[in-house]
Design an enzyme around this catalytic site. Sequence first.
Site, PDB file in Angstrom:
ATOM      1  N   GLY A 115      46.170  47.607  27.016  1.00  0.00           N
ATOM      2  CA  GLY A 115      45.028  47.859  26.876  1.00  0.00           C
ATOM      3  C   GLY A 115      44.667  48.587  25.437  1.00  0.00           C
ATOM      4  O   GLY A 115      43.464  49.057  25.328  1.00  0.00           O
ATOM      5  N   ASP A 116      45.516  48.654  24.504  1.00  0.00           N
ATOM      6  CA  ASP A 116      45.425  49.380  23.261  1.00  0.00           C
ATOM      7  C   ASP A 116      45.295  48.390  21.923  1.00  0.00           C
ATOM      8  O   ASP A 116      45.774  48.641  21.147  1.00  0.00           O
ATOM      9  CB  ASP A 116      46.485  50.335  23.223  1.00  0.00           C
ATOM     10  CG  ASP A 116      46.172  51.536  22.228  1.00  0.00           C
ATOM     11  OD1 ASP A 116      45.144  51.758  21.984  1.00  0.00           O
ATOM     12  OD2 ASP A 116      47.188  52.121  21.795  1.00  0.00           O
TER      13      ASP A 116
END
Length: 144
Positions: free
Chosen positions: A129-130
């Site tokens: 999720g980065d």
Amino acid sequence: DIWKTVCVDFYLLGKIAQALEGIPMLELKYLALSDTVRQFRDIMIPQLDLTLEAKHLQRFNRDFGNDDRVNFPHPLNNLTTKRVLTETFLHGKPILSFVTAPEPVRKEIALLGVEITLRMIFLNDFLHGDLHPGNILVHRSESG
């Protein structure tokens, strides 16, 4: 110390959530604010361990190692700790510098980004999720 700061922040968020849930006229219990804060904390606290990020980089390199269209830095494990991530350097321009590029270039970058993201999720069974613009560099080779 970022770890202590994040822990204090989650403690305060938890107390605020409890207080808001305790005010009957707000009718906020159905939102489960305290549970939401706990769940968010349980996801975020492990992210502070940068050896986990190093493992993610190793996985990206393994999963996409045969695709010469994308590159990921390699973690330098002997120089990486829970609080310091050391990785190889990659050349490239921030993806946001291509916002005003000609449409064919933007389309090529967009399609590649979608393909790689969907492959990561659906074929590699991994969700990272980065994926913010600061983590995406574009390097165009001589051949395109």
